[in-house]
Design an enzyme around this catalytic site. Structure first.
Site, mmCIF file in Angstrom:
data_model
loop_
_atom_site.group_PDB
_atom_site.id
_atom_site.type_symbol
_atom_site.label_atom_id
_atom_site.label_comp_id
_atom_site.label_asym_id
_atom_site.label_seq_id
_atom_site.Cartn_x
_atom_site.Cartn_y
_atom_site.Cartn_z
ATOM 1 N N LYS A 258 0.850 -1.193 0.000
ATOM 2 C CA LYS A 258 0.000 0.000 0.000
ATOM 3 C C LYS A 258 0.883 1.240 0.000
ATOM 4 C CE LYS A 258 -3.969 -2.008 2.439
ATOM 5 N NZ LYS A 258 -4.994 -1.885 1.390
ATOM 6 N N ARG A 332 -10.155 -11.722 1.132
ATOM 7 C CA ARG A 332 -11.049 -12.706 0.507
ATOM 8 C C ARG A 332 -10.419 -14.099 0.496
ATOM 9 N NH1 ARG A 332 -11.358 -9.199 -4.867
ATOM 10 N NH2 ARG A 332 -10.920 -7.599 -3.328
HETATM 11 N N1 BES Z 1 -8.099 -4.131 3.959
HETATM 12 C C1 BES Z 1 -8.267 -3.666 2.643
HETATM 13 C C2 BES Z 1 -9.571 -2.934 2.409
HETATM 14 C C3 BES Z 1 -9.766 -1.623 3.134
HETATM 15 C C4 BES Z 1 -9.517 -0.439 2.491
HETATM 16 C C5 BES Z 1 -10.275 -1.604 4.414
HETATM 17 C C6 BES Z 1 -9.737 0.762 3.150
HETATM 18 C C7 BES Z 1 -10.489 -0.401 5.065
HETATM 19 C C8 BES Z 1 -10.225 0.763 4.435
HETATM 20 C C9 BES Z 1 -8.241 -4.835 1.650
HETATM 21 O O1 BES Z 1 -7.475 -5.915 2.018
HETATM 22 C C10 BES Z 1 -7.679 -4.314 0.385
HETATM 23 O O2 BES Z 1 -6.532 -3.934 0.385
HETATM 24 N N2 BES Z 1 -8.478 -4.308 -0.685
HETATM 25 C C11 BES Z 1 -8.064 -3.822 -1.949
HETATM 26 C C12 BES Z 1 -8.505 -4.823 -2.986
HETATM 27 C C13 BES Z 1 -7.937 -4.551 -4.360
HETATM 28 C C14 BES Z 1 -6.451 -4.858 -4.392
HETATM 29 C C15 BES Z 1 -8.672 -5.386 -5.358
HETATM 30 C C16 BES Z 1 -8.748 -2.477 -2.187
HETATM 31 O O3 BES Z 1 -9.911 -2.327 -1.883
HETATM 32 O O4 BES Z 1 -8.070 -1.555 -2.683
HETATM 33 ZN ZN ZN Z 2 -5.447 -5.707 1.396
#
Ligand code: BES
Ligand code: ZN
Ligand code: ZN
Length: 483
Positions: A258, A332
């Site tokens: 991230k 997921r």
């Molecule tokens: N934990 C995150 C989702 C999240 C984002 C929770 C903001 C709380 C606040 C999840 O694991 C994630 O990183 N999801 C990605 C998925 C993408 C790579 C398809 C996302 O939503 O950007």
């Molecule tokens: Zn994630």
């Protein structure tokens, strides 16, 4: 510290008091000073929703929720009034606070108490110099009857569970890895009378939970898989409800790390797991006659030396293969293993709760939990209703099968992400659905879980939103009569 709650049948006119009124009149005996009463009445009649009067060593707060045809909105007004009054209540350092009502709806005092308790929470364990000698919240909250004992008990358990879950969500990863998280789950579950089993890495390997193990590869701490069960003899459901909670104790994104500020709040990526534990703890402590099982897969997601990588193909617990399109779509993967593990219980319903996608947060901000479902409408209707009552509202997203097209893979049975960012919350839900052999409701709490500023009594940082919703849902499911 959470104040102690008890019921009283009478109060004295030297005690600090909050009175929720249903009409514009104020009960006799609340004020000893006629001038103060006149002032309060004028304020309320002119449309103020609350009046705070400070007189020497007590205060009198009048709360008049705005009229609304929807009763659940009135209830929320009362909870929010508690949040709005919190600073004045604290400033007085009253040892006790009486909450009473006059011509208001039944149990208005409980709603106010709930709003206040949830507003009083603070995560201050790492503050070494607490403000000793300064203002304090009351140590005792006295609910003036009529108020039934069952709703006091429920209030007690729900607020305890929310405090418990918020503490875990707010706990930094340096003090909470997948193993210590499981220990906390075990302690909470056992103290509530539940059966708890923690699967360690060896057992997780034996069960071939390839999703959980893949995400864990970049970590130096082993994963855990917690199983909680509440099955009282008088349970009313013939097949259990299985709750699955995402337990990512920290989400760096893994090798697809991230960037920018996107990692902030990611210590809270186990909120789903904390919520599931809190819900089961509350229903068990309140003796709700429902058979419920909680499954909490847990790990951190890091780009360590052996981390799983984009392009990997992994084999899941149910033997399906998954192509990894993005290591940040880790939630997921661990949930999918838990959802297929749930099949062994032949559940009537699976509900998973997870901080799953930024897409859900972009769609609903902090105002709603995204709900996707292939379960009977009686469940989603009940959940929607419960969401309104506790004001942890759910909003449906479409769950058309066409949304699964884009998670097809050329080299495996399925891919963990779509090639496009469109409908991200729904494609994530569709991924989970592929692993569910029983009816599934998927709740994406990404937007409501970790806040940058207070949303009334849903305080900034970990909110545990979803806990009151699911506890209410199980309580209503177990109650006699139409749902
Ligand atoms: N934990 C995150 C989702 C999240 C984002 C929770 C903001 C709380 C606040 C999840 O694991 C994630 O990183 N999801 C990605 C998925 C993408 C790579 C398809 C996302 O939503 O950007
Ligand atoms: Zn994630
Ligand atoms: Zn995540």
């Amino acid at each position: 510290m959470k104040p102690h709650i008890s019921k009283i049948s009478e109060y004295k006119n030297d005690q600090a008091v909050v009175c929720i009124i249903g009409k514009n009149s104020i009960p006799d005996g609340l004020f000893t000073d006629a001038k103060e009463k006149g002032y309060a009445e004028r304020q309320i009649t002119s449309g103020e929703d609350r009046v705070f009067i400070n007189s020497y060593d007590r205060c009198i707060c009048i709360v008049k929720p705005k009229d609304d045809v929807r009763q659940y909105k009135v209830r929320e007004e009362v909870r929010r009034a508690a949040y709005k009054l919190r600073k004045q209540i604290k400033a007085g350092s009253y040892p006790e606070l009486v909450i009473t009502s006059f011509e208001a709806y039944d149990n208005a005092v409980v709603d106010f108490a709930e709003g206040l308790l949830l507003s009083i929470y603070s995560f201050d364990k790492y503050i070494t110099r607490k403000n000793e000698g300064s203002c304090r919240y009351p140590e005792k909250i006295l609910l003036h009857s009529p108020v039934n004992d069952e709703s006091i008990k429920w209030l007690e358990e729900i607020t305890d569970s929310v405090y418990f879950a918020r503490d875990l969500i707010n706990e930094p990863v340096i003090h909470l890895n997948a193993v210590t998280f499981a220990e906390e789950i075990k302690k909470a579950g056992e103290s509530a009378g539940c059966k708890v089993e923690i699967l360690n890495k060896g057992k997780i390997e034996a069960l071939k939970m390839g999703g959980l193990l893949a995400v864990n590869r970049g970590s130096i701490d082993p994963p855990s898989f917690s199983i909680l069960e509440w099955k009282p003899e008088n349970h009313v459901n013939s097949s259990p409800v299985v709750l699955v909670g995402k337990g990512v104790v920290y989400d760096t994104g893994g090798l697809n790390i991230k960037t920018g500020d996107f990692m902030s709040g990611m210590k809270g990526d186990m909120a789903g797991g904390a919520i599931v534990t809190g819900v089961i703890r509350a229903v068990a402590k309140a003796g709700i006659p429902v058979h419920v099982i909680g499954l909490i897969p847990s790990t951190d997601n890091r780009p360590g030396g052996n981390a799983y990588a984009q392009g990997d193909v992994i084999t899941m617990h149910n033997k399906m293969t998954v192509e990894i399109g993005n290591t940040d779509a880790e939630g997921r993967l661990i949930l999918a293993d838990a959802i297929s593990y749930a099949s062994r219980y032949k559940p009537g319903l699976i509900i998973d709760v997870a901080t799953l996608t930024g897409s859900a947060a972009m769609t609903f901000s902090n105002q709603a939990i995204a709900m996707m479902s292939n379960a009977d409408r009686k469940y989603t209707d009940l959940l929607t209703d419960c969401g309104n009552e506790v004001y942890e509202r759910v909003a449906p997203l479409p769950f058309f099968e066409e949304y699964a097209e884009c998670i097809k893979s050329d080299i495996a049975d399925i891919k963990n992400v779509s090639n496009s960012r469109e409908a991200g919350a729904i494609t994530a839900g569709k991924f989970l659905e592929k692993f569910a052999e029983y009816p599934l409701i998927h709740l994406d709490i990404a937007g409501v879980e970790f806040l940058k500023k207070d949303e009334y009594y849903r305080l900034k940082n970990g909110t545990a939103t979803g806990l009151r919703l699911l506890a209410e849902f199980l309580k209503r499911l177990a109650a006699p009569g139409p749902k």
